[in-house]
Motif scaffolding. Structure first.
Motif, PDB file in Angstrom:
ATOM      1  N   ALA A 105      53.354 -22.333  13.573  1.00  0.00           N
ATOM      2  CA  ALA A 105      52.619 -21.494  12.626  1.00  0.00           C
ATOM      3  C   ALA A 105      52.458 -22.200  11.281  1.00  0.00           C
ATOM      4  CB  ALA A 105      53.342 -20.160  12.445  1.00  0.00           C
ATOM      5  N   LEU A 106      53.490 -22.928  10.865  1.00  0.00           N
ATOM      6  CA  LEU A 106      53.394 -23.700   9.625  1.00  0.00           C
ATOM      7  C   LEU A 106      52.384 -24.837   9.774  1.00  0.00           C
ATOM      8  CD1 LEU A 106      57.180 -23.965   8.677  1.00  0.00           C
ATOM      9  CD2 LEU A 106      55.468 -22.457   7.655  1.00  0.00           C
ATOM     10  N   VAL A 107      52.409 -25.504  10.916  1.00  0.00           N
ATOM     11  CA  VAL A 107      51.446 -26.574  11.188  1.00  0.00           C
ATOM     12  C   VAL A 107      50.025 -26.013  11.158  1.00  0.00           C
ATOM     13  CG1 VAL A 107      50.630 -28.209  12.941  1.00  0.00           C
ATOM     14  CG2 VAL A 107      53.094 -27.945  12.520  1.00  0.00           C
ATOM     15  N   ASP A 108      49.848 -24.860  11.759  1.00  0.00           N
ATOM     16  CA  ASP A 108      48.527 -24.227  11.822  1.00  0.00           C
ATOM     17  C   ASP A 108      47.961 -23.989  10.420  1.00  0.00           C
ATOM     18  OD1 ASP A 108      46.290 -22.908  12.847  1.00  0.00           O
ATOM     19  OD2 ASP A 108      47.311 -20.981  12.910  1.00  0.00           O
ATOM     20  N   ARG A 109      48.822 -23.648   9.486  1.00  0.00           N
ATOM     21  CA  ARG A 109      48.368 -23.317   8.127  1.00  0.00           C
ATOM     22  C   ARG A 109      48.177 -24.537   7.235  1.00  0.00           C
ATOM     23  NH1 ARG A 109      52.478 -19.242   8.275  1.00  0.00           N
ATOM     24  NH2 ARG A 109      53.644 -20.329   6.629  1.00  0.00           N
ATOM     25  N   THR A 110      48.855 -25.651   7.547  1.00  0.00           N
ATOM     26  CA  THR A 110      48.941 -26.715   6.539  1.00  0.00           C
ATOM     27  C   THR A 110      48.467 -28.094   6.989  1.00  0.00           C
ATOM     28  OG1 THR A 110      51.227 -27.272   7.170  1.00  0.00           O
ATOM     29  CG2 THR A 110      50.927 -25.563   5.472  1.00  0.00           C
ATOM     30  N   CYS A 111      48.170 -28.301   8.273  1.00  0.00           N
ATOM     31  CA  CYS A 111      47.909 -29.656   8.762  1.00  0.00           C
ATOM     32  C   CYS A 111      46.509 -29.799   9.355  1.00  0.00           C
ATOM     33  CB  CYS A 111      48.942 -30.049   9.828  1.00  0.00           C
ATOM     34  SG  CYS A 111      50.644 -30.010   9.222  1.00  0.00           S
ATOM     35  N   ARG A 112      46.002 -31.029   9.345  1.00  0.00           N
ATOM     36  CA  ARG A 112      44.696 -31.333   9.927  1.00  0.00           C
ATOM     37  C   ARG A 112      44.816 -31.833  11.358  1.00  0.00           C
ATOM     38  NH1 ARG A 112      42.422 -35.678   7.634  1.00  0.00           N
ATOM     39  NH2 ARG A 112      40.397 -35.153   8.530  1.00  0.00           N
ATOM     40  N   TYR A 113      45.824 -32.648  11.617  1.00  0.00           N
ATOM     41  CA  TYR A 113      46.090 -33.169  12.958  1.00  0.00           C
ATOM     42  C   TYR A 113      47.546 -32.902  13.302  1.00  0.00           C
ATOM     43  CZ  TYR A 113      41.722 -35.903  13.004  1.00  0.00           C
ATOM     44  OH  TYR A 113      40.403 -36.298  12.994  1.00  0.00           O
ATOM     45  N   CYS A 114      47.814 -32.833  14.611  1.00  0.00           N
ATOM     46  CA  CYS A 114      49.188 -32.654  15.081  1.00  0.00           C
ATOM     47  C   CYS A 114      49.388 -33.501  16.339  1.00  0.00           C
ATOM     48  CB  CYS A 114      49.460 -31.182  15.386  1.00  0.00           C
ATOM     49  SG  CYS A 114      51.138 -30.860  15.996  1.00  0.00           S
ATOM     50  N   TYR A 115      50.372 -34.395  16.281  1.00  0.00           N
ATOM     51  CA  TYR A 115      50.705 -35.250  17.431  1.00  0.00           C
ATOM     52  C   TYR A 115      52.023 -34.786  18.023  1.00  0.00           C
ATOM     53  CZ  TYR A 115      52.377 -39.265  20.114  1.00  0.00           C
ATOM     54  OH  TYR A 115      52.878 -40.076  21.114  1.00  0.00           O
ATOM     55  N   CYS A 163      50.880 -33.961  11.343  1.00  0.00           N
ATOM     56  CA  CYS A 163      52.247 -33.558  11.692  1.00  0.00           C
ATOM     57  C   CYS A 163      52.624 -34.248  12.998  1.00  0.00           C
ATOM     58  CB  CYS A 163      52.346 -32.041  11.857  1.00  0.00           C
ATOM     59  SG  CYS A 163      53.994 -31.496  12.382  1.00  0.00           S
ATOM     60  N   ILE A 164      53.866 -34.710  13.079  1.00  0.00           N
ATOM     61  CA  ILE A 164      54.368 -35.402  14.261  1.00  0.00           C
ATOM     62  C   ILE A 164      55.595 -34.667  14.784  1.00  0.00           C
ATOM     63  CG2 ILE A 164      55.450 -37.535  15.108  1.00  0.00           C
ATOM     64  CD1 ILE A 164      53.851 -39.062  12.986  1.00  0.00           C
ATOM     65  N   ASN A 165      55.649 -34.469  16.093  1.00  0.00           N
ATOM     66  CA  ASN A 165      56.886 -34.020  16.729  1.00  0.00           C
ATOM     67  C   ASN A 165      57.080 -34.804  18.016  1.00  0.00           C
ATOM     68  OD1 ASN A 165      58.359 -32.118  18.867  1.00  0.00           O
ATOM     69  ND2 ASN A 165      59.159 -31.715  16.819  1.00  0.00           N
ATOM     70  N   ILE A 166      58.167 -35.534  18.086  1.00  0.00           N
ATOM     71  CA  ILE A 166      58.489 -36.346  19.264  1.00  0.00           C
ATOM     72  C   ILE A 166      59.814 -35.860  19.831  1.00  0.00           C
ATOM     73  CG2 ILE A 166      59.012 -38.667  20.099  1.00  0.00           C
ATOM     74  CD1 ILE A 166      57.188 -39.707  17.829  1.00  0.00           C
ATOM     75  N   ASP A 167      59.761 -35.205  20.959  1.00  0.00           N
ATOM     76  CA  ASP A 167      60.943 -34.828  21.735  1.00  0.00           C
ATOM     77  C   ASP A 167      61.679 -33.591  21.235  1.00  0.00           C
ATOM     78  OD1 ASP A 167      62.181 -35.420  24.093  1.00  0.00           O
ATOM     79  OD2 ASP A 167      63.678 -36.755  23.248  1.00  0.00           O
ATOM     80  N   SER A 168      61.631 -33.289  19.944  1.00  0.00           N
ATOM     81  CA  SER A 168      62.553 -32.268  19.455  1.00  0.00           C
ATOM     82  C   SER A 168      62.116 -30.831  19.730  1.00  0.00           C
ATOM     83  CB  SER A 168      62.809 -32.460  17.960  1.00  0.00           C
ATOM     84  OG  SER A 168      61.634 -32.280  17.218  1.00  0.00           O
ATOM     85  N   PHE A 169      60.808 -30.553  19.857  1.00  0.00           N
ATOM     86  CA  PHE A 169      60.401 -29.186  20.186  1.00  0.00           C
ATOM     87  C   PHE A 169      61.003 -28.742  21.514  1.00  0.00           C
ATOM     88  CE2 PHE A 169      56.215 -28.691  17.553  1.00  0.00           C
ATOM     89  CZ  PHE A 169      56.979 -28.420  16.431  1.00  0.00           C
ATOM     90  N   ALA A 170      61.179 -29.685  22.434  1.00  0.00           N
ATOM     91  CA  ALA A 170      61.750 -29.354  23.744  1.00  0.00           C
ATOM     92  C   ALA A 170      63.219 -28.970  23.650  1.00  0.00           C
ATOM     93  CB  ALA A 170      61.586 -30.528  24.702  1.00  0.00           C
ATOM     94  N   GLU A 171      63.847 -29.239  22.497  1.00  0.00           N
ATOM     95  CA  GLU A 171      65.273 -28.955  22.333  1.00  0.00           C
ATOM     96  C   GLU A 171      65.530 -27.799  21.375  1.00  0.00           C
ATOM     97  OE1 GLU A 171      66.669 -32.784  21.072  1.00  0.00           O
ATOM     98  OE2 GLU A 171      66.835 -33.526  23.132  1.00  0.00           O
ATOM     99  N   MET A 172      64.466 -27.152  20.902  1.00  0.00           N
ATOM    100  CA  MET A 172      64.603 -26.024  19.979  1.00  0.00           C
ATOM    101  C   MET A 172      64.439 -24.705  20.728  1.00  0.00           C
ATOM    102  SD  MET A 172      62.254 -27.206  16.752  1.00  0.00           S
ATOM    103  CE  MET A 172      62.390 -28.817  15.995  1.00  0.00           C
ATOM    104  N   ASP A 173      64.988 -23.635  20.159  1.00  0.00           N
ATOM    105  CA  ASP A 173      64.702 -22.302  20.684  1.00  0.00           C
ATOM    106  C   ASP A 173      63.205 -22.032  20.564  1.00  0.00           C
ATOM    107  OD1 ASP A 173      67.388 -21.884  21.138  1.00  0.00           O
ATOM    108  OD2 ASP A 173      67.722 -20.869  19.223  1.00  0.00           O
ATOM    109  N   ALA A 174      62.664 -21.283  21.499  1.00  0.00           N
ATOM    110  CA  ALA A 174      61.219 -21.033  21.523  1.00  0.00           C
ATOM    111  C   ALA A 174      60.733 -20.402  20.220  1.00  0.00           C
ATOM    112  CB  ALA A 174      60.873 -20.136  22.713  1.00  0.00           C
ATOM    113  N   ALA A 175      61.505 -19.469  19.667  1.00  0.00           N
ATOM    114  CA  ALA A 175      61.090 -18.807  18.428  1.00  0.00           C
ATOM    115  C   ALA A 175      60.986 -19.811  17.281  1.00  0.00           C
ATOM    116  CB  ALA A 175      62.075 -17.700  18.074  1.00  0.00           C
ATOM    117  N   THR A 176      61.889 -20.796  17.269  1.00  0.00           N
ATOM    118  CA  THR A 176      61.854 -21.821  16.225  1.00  0.00           C
ATOM    119  C   THR A 176      60.610 -22.686  16.376  1.00  0.00           C
ATOM    120  OG1 THR A 176      64.270 -21.860  16.165  1.00  0.00           O
ATOM    121  CG2 THR A 176      63.118 -23.749  15.196  1.00  0.00           C
ATOM    122  N   VAL A 177      60.285 -23.056  17.611  1.00  0.00           N
ATOM    123  CA  VAL A 177      59.080 -23.861  17.855  1.00  0.00           C
ATOM    124  C   VAL A 177      57.847 -23.111  17.370  1.00  0.00           C
ATOM    125  CG1 VAL A 177      57.633 -24.975  19.600  1.00  0.00           C
ATOM    126  CG2 VAL A 177      60.124 -24.998  19.854  1.00  0.00           C
TER     127      VAL A 177
END
Length: 302
Positions: A207-217, A188-202
């Motif tokens: 939580a979805l990444v935690d359940r479905t991904c092996r790596y996260c950048y 999973c990749i996230n570049i810049d956009s988590f910083a622009e989302m509401d905390a609850a959305t992040v």
């Protein structure tokens, strides 16, 4: 010219407008004002593109041979008329310069050939373009808002080959839960956009990444800033207030103080860890920005 060793007509003008008798009587502030903007620096306000091109040029010269090769493999980067410089015969813009640096960072640890990748907040798709141009991915899905997805679909449909574009999926935000419920991803990749989302959305995305991904950048700012000299708060005080409330790293810091950035980077890595079963494999400041951090997390157990 006035006299044998006197002023040119150009400096006659500058002596009236920049380095005047009045401005030379006080030292306070002269290095960040009109006198020094003619003696040593270009005024950054009207010379922003000049400084941007200088930044791109210097960074492009420092790319590793592998990163330069990766850049050359990304075709059609000229679509959209980016601001570019030319280094070693190759046009370079800041977007794709960052993309090959991100690719280089990730590929040190993640086997990308055959990988299933999902990017949350993909913008117009330059990261997808860079990854698919350099690796034989199994798939690459972009999750974003409708307007951004429409732009990314048009852009990637233009710059990618038919074979590459066939591997790309576009996921609207109202499809996110169903999409992740059925999917498993290598990265999973996230570049810049988590910083622009509401905390609850992040947190919901993590939580979805935690359940479905092996790596996260992740590559995002380590905090917020209130230095008005950087952008004059040109988009208004209301937007500044909105920006201060987004993301998980909301402390205000001096983003050009390396010690402050390093301190907040530690908090950043902890805040964005997808879950307790994850460890950070690698992390560093993300060039060219002083206050952006990149980190690669890996799930420790299935």
């Amino acid at each position: 010219m006035t006299g044998k060793y006197g002023r040119s007509a150009l400096w006659e003008h500058y002596s009236r407008t920049h380095v005047t008798g009045e401005t030379t009587r006080e030292l306070a502030g002269f290095k960040s004002g009109p006198p020094n903007f003619k003696m040593a620096l270009w005024d950054p306000k009207p010379n922003g593109v000049r400084y941007l091109k200088t930044l791109i040029y210097n960074l492009a010269e420092q790319l590793s041979p592998a990163a330069k090769d990766a850049l050359r493999r990304i075709r059609h980067r000229e679509v959209g008329d980016p601001i570019t410089v030319r280094v070693d015969g190759e046009p370079v813009c800041l977007d794709y310069l960052q993309a090959v640096l991100e690719l280089e960072f990730v590929s040190r640890h993640v086997k990308l050939d055959g990988a299933r990748v999902v990017e949350i907040g993909a913008g117009y798709g330059r990261t997808c373009h860079a990854f698919l141009s350099n690796h034989d991915l199994a798939s690459y899905h972009l999750v974003d808002l409708d307007n951004s997805l429409a732009l990314a679909e048009k852009y990637l449909g233009t710059v990618l080959t038919e074979e590459q574009f066939a591997k790309v999926g576009f996921v609207r935000i109202d499809e996110v839960e169903d999409f992740f419920a059925d999917g498993r991803f290598d990265l999973c990749i996230n570049i810049d956009s988590f910083a622009e989302m509401d905390a609850a959305t992040v947190l919901a995305y993590l939580a979805l990444v935690d359940r479905t991904c092996r790596y996260c950048y992740l590559k995002n700012p380590v905090g917020k800033y209130l230095d008005k000299s950087l952008d004059s708060h040109s988009q208004g005080a209301e937007l500044v207030e909105l920006a201060l409330r987004t993301g998980l790293a909301r402390d205000v810091l001096d983003i050009h103080d390396s010690s402050a950035v390093a301190e907040h980077a530690t908090r950043f890595v902890a805040a964005y860890r997808p879950g307790p079963a994850w460890t950070d494999v690698d992390g560093s400041r993300a060039l060219p920005w002083s206050y952006y951090w990149q980190v690669l997390y890996r799930r420790l157990r299935p």
